[in-house]
Design an enzyme around this catalytic site. Structure first.
Site, PDB file in Angstrom:
ATOM      1  N   HIS A  60       1.661  -7.410  -3.618  1.00  0.00           N
ATOM      2  CA  HIS A  60       1.749  -6.325  -2.627  1.00  0.00           C
ATOM      3  C   HIS A  60       0.850  -5.194  -3.091  1.00  0.00           C
ATOM      4  O   HIS A  60       0.772  -4.932  -4.298  1.00  0.00           O
ATOM      5  CB  HIS A  60       3.185  -5.792  -2.520  1.00  0.00           C
ATOM      6  CG  HIS A  60       3.244  -4.455  -1.827  1.00  0.00           C
ATOM      7  ND1 HIS A  60       3.258  -4.347  -0.460  1.00  0.00           N
ATOM      8  CD2 HIS A  60       3.220  -3.189  -2.316  1.00  0.00           C
ATOM      9  CE1 HIS A  60       3.248  -3.051  -0.133  1.00  0.00           C
ATOM     10  NE2 HIS A  60       3.236  -2.329  -1.244  1.00  0.00           N
ATOM     11  N   TYR A  86      10.802  -2.932   2.294  1.00  0.00           N
ATOM     12  CA  TYR A  86      10.005  -3.488   3.401  1.00  0.00           C
ATOM     13  C   TYR A  86      10.565  -3.094   4.775  1.00  0.00           C
ATOM     14  O   TYR A  86      10.302  -3.777   5.761  1.00  0.00           O
ATOM     15  CB  TYR A  86       9.934  -5.010   3.279  1.00  0.00           C
ATOM     16  CG  TYR A  86       8.758  -5.525   2.458  1.00  0.00           C
ATOM     17  CD1 TYR A  86       7.439  -5.168   2.773  1.00  0.00           C
ATOM     18  CD2 TYR A  86       8.949  -6.399   1.398  1.00  0.00           C
ATOM     19  CE1 TYR A  86       6.365  -5.648   2.040  1.00  0.00           C
ATOM     20  CE2 TYR A  86       7.867  -6.891   0.653  1.00  0.00           C
ATOM     21  CZ  TYR A  86       6.581  -6.508   0.989  1.00  0.00           C
ATOM     22  OH  TYR A  86       5.505  -6.985   0.279  1.00  0.00           O
ATOM     23  N   GLU A 114       5.953   4.685  -2.192  1.00  0.00           N
ATOM     24  CA  GLU A 114       6.310   3.458  -2.908  1.00  0.00           C
ATOM     25  C   GLU A 114       6.379   3.716  -4.422  1.00  0.00           C
ATOM     26  O   GLU A 114       7.275   3.209  -5.100  1.00  0.00           O
ATOM     27  CB  GLU A 114       5.319   2.347  -2.563  1.00  0.00           C
ATOM     28  CG  GLU A 114       5.452   1.913  -1.110  1.00  0.00           C
ATOM     29  CD  GLU A 114       4.378   0.944  -0.640  1.00  0.00           C
ATOM     30  OE1 GLU A 114       4.449   0.537   0.538  1.00  0.00           O
ATOM     31  OE2 GLU A 114       3.466   0.581  -1.422  1.00  0.00           O
ATOM     32  N   ASN A 158       2.615 -14.602  -1.060  1.00  0.00           N
ATOM     33  CA  ASN A 158       1.189 -14.333  -1.277  1.00  0.00           C
ATOM     34  C   ASN A 158       0.903 -13.482  -2.530  1.00  0.00           C
ATOM     35  O   ASN A 158      -0.084 -12.765  -2.586  1.00  0.00           O
ATOM     36  CB  ASN A 158       0.577 -13.727  -0.013  1.00  0.00           C
ATOM     37  CG  ASN A 158       1.238 -12.442   0.405  1.00  0.00           C
ATOM     38  OD1 ASN A 158       2.100 -11.930  -0.302  1.00  0.00           O
ATOM     39  ND2 ASN A 158       0.837 -11.905   1.528  1.00  0.00           N
ATOM     40  N   LYS A 163       4.474 -10.511  -7.089  1.00  0.00           N
ATOM     41  CA  LYS A 163       5.641 -11.032  -6.360  1.00  0.00           C
ATOM     42  C   LYS A 163       6.275 -12.255  -7.043  1.00  0.00           C
ATOM     43  O   LYS A 163       5.667 -12.866  -7.935  1.00  0.00           O
ATOM     44  CB  LYS A 163       5.194 -11.393  -4.931  1.00  0.00           C
ATOM     45  CG  LYS A 163       4.823 -10.180  -4.076  1.00  0.00           C
ATOM     46  CD  LYS A 163       4.512 -10.605  -2.643  1.00  0.00           C
ATOM     47  CE  LYS A 163       4.165  -9.413  -1.772  1.00  0.00           C
ATOM     48  NZ  LYS A 163       3.864  -9.827  -0.362  1.00  0.00           N
TER      49      LYS A 163
HETATM   50  P1  DAT Z   1       0.114  -6.997   3.288  1.00  0.00           P
HETATM   51  O1  DAT Z   1       1.073  -7.497   2.223  1.00  0.00           O
HETATM   52  O2  DAT Z   1      -1.236  -7.670   3.189  1.00  0.00           O
HETATM   53  O3  DAT Z   1       0.016  -5.500   3.348  1.00  0.00           O
HETATM   54  P2  DAT Z   1       1.783  -6.840   5.685  1.00  0.00           P
HETATM   55  O4  DAT Z   1       2.092  -5.445   5.258  1.00  0.00           O
HETATM   56  O5  DAT Z   1       1.301  -7.074   7.082  1.00  0.00           O
HETATM   57  O6  DAT Z   1       0.696  -7.505   4.690  1.00  0.00           O
HETATM   58  O7  DAT Z   1       3.059  -7.765   5.495  1.00  0.00           O
HETATM   59  C1  DAT Z   1       3.920  -7.575   4.389  1.00  0.00           C
HETATM   60  C2  DAT Z   1       4.318  -8.928   3.861  1.00  0.00           C
HETATM   61  O8  DAT Z   1       5.079  -9.634   4.848  1.00  0.00           O
HETATM   62  C3  DAT Z   1       3.149  -9.878   3.550  1.00  0.00           C
HETATM   63  O9  DAT Z   1       2.554  -9.629   2.288  1.00  0.00           O
HETATM   64  C4  DAT Z   1       3.816 -11.211   3.615  1.00  0.00           C
HETATM   65  C5  DAT Z   1       4.807 -11.030   4.764  1.00  0.00           C
HETATM   66  N1  DAT Z   1       4.200 -11.488   6.028  1.00  0.00           N
HETATM   67  C6  DAT Z   1       3.269 -10.834   6.768  1.00  0.00           C
HETATM   68  N2  DAT Z   1       2.920 -11.549   7.854  1.00  0.00           N
HETATM   69  C7  DAT Z   1       3.670 -12.699   7.795  1.00  0.00           C
HETATM   70  C8  DAT Z   1       3.782 -13.859   8.621  1.00  0.00           C
HETATM   71  N3  DAT Z   1       3.058 -13.988   9.731  1.00  0.00           N
HETATM   72  N4  DAT Z   1       4.644 -14.830   8.239  1.00  0.00           N
HETATM   73  C9  DAT Z   1       5.401 -14.713   7.120  1.00  0.00           C
HETATM   74  N5  DAT Z   1       5.347 -13.635   6.302  1.00  0.00           N
HETATM   75  C10 DAT Z   1       4.491 -12.659   6.624  1.00  0.00           C
HETATM   76 MG    MG Z   2       1.411  -4.087   3.853  1.00  0.00          MG
END
Ligand code: DAT
Ligand code: MG
Length: 140
Positions: A117, A51, A128, A114, A11
């Site tokens: 992905h 997303y 994807e 973070n 990212k």
């Molecule tokens: P992952 O990337 O671990 O699969 P996810 O699919 O639940 O997690 O969420 C996609 C992305 O969205 C994640 O990498 C970062 C963002 N995100 C998730 N929860 C968040 C939050 N509580 N606040 C801000 N960004 C968030």
């Molecule tokens: Mg995810």
């Protein structure tokens, strides 16, 4: 478990800090092979399409802005049980909860920024991969 492919993104927070090589080393050390890779700069609309499953979440707009804020490295990783293995190497979504030694524990800046992905299931991995790569670009 058979050999699988999964989709990965390095990212913007990580490309900005020149962490592509260090993150790829983590994948390779875990037995994941990078079988396709390209550096691209998504538009906010393209990030939103990728997303879209999160469109109703409160952080969606911020997430799309972030994903379009700098180049990303889109990748396909291949290996034994690659989808689960990649999620293991990535660590928990929130770096505060990520196990020591994982990519997010070492490099992520926050739950939103973070560093990586990774697909969460075979169906999403296939979708994807197809969104970012043609079959000709997957070199196993
Ligand atoms: P992952 O990337 O671990 O699969 P996810 O699919 O639940 O997690 O969420 C996609 C992305 O969205 C994640 O990498 C970062 C963002 N995100 C998730 N929860 C968040 C939050 N509580 N606040 C801000 N960004 C968030
Ligand atoms: Mg995810």
């Amino acid at each position: 478990m058979a050999i699988q492919r999964t989709f990965s993104i390095i990212k913007p927070d990580a490309t900005r800090r020149n962490l592509t090589g260090k993150i790829n080393a983590k994948f390779e050390e875990a037995g994941l092979r990078v079988v396709a890779q390209k550096r691209i700069h998504l538009s906010k609309a393209q990030a939103g399409e990728f997303y879209k499953v999160h469109a109703e979440r409160p952080f969606y707009d911020e997430l799309c802005e972030f994903m379009a804020s700098a180049p990303i490295v889109a990748q396909v990783l291949e290996g034994e049980d690659a989808i689960a293995k990649n999620r293991e190497v990535m660590g928990a979504t929130n770096p505060a909860d990520a196990d020591a030694g994982t990519i997010r524990a070492e490099f992520a800046e926050s739950v939103g920024e973070n560093s990586v992905h990774g697909s969460d299931a075979p169906e999403t991995a296939a979708e994807e991969i197809a969104y970012f790569f043609s079959g000709l670009e997957l070199v196993g």
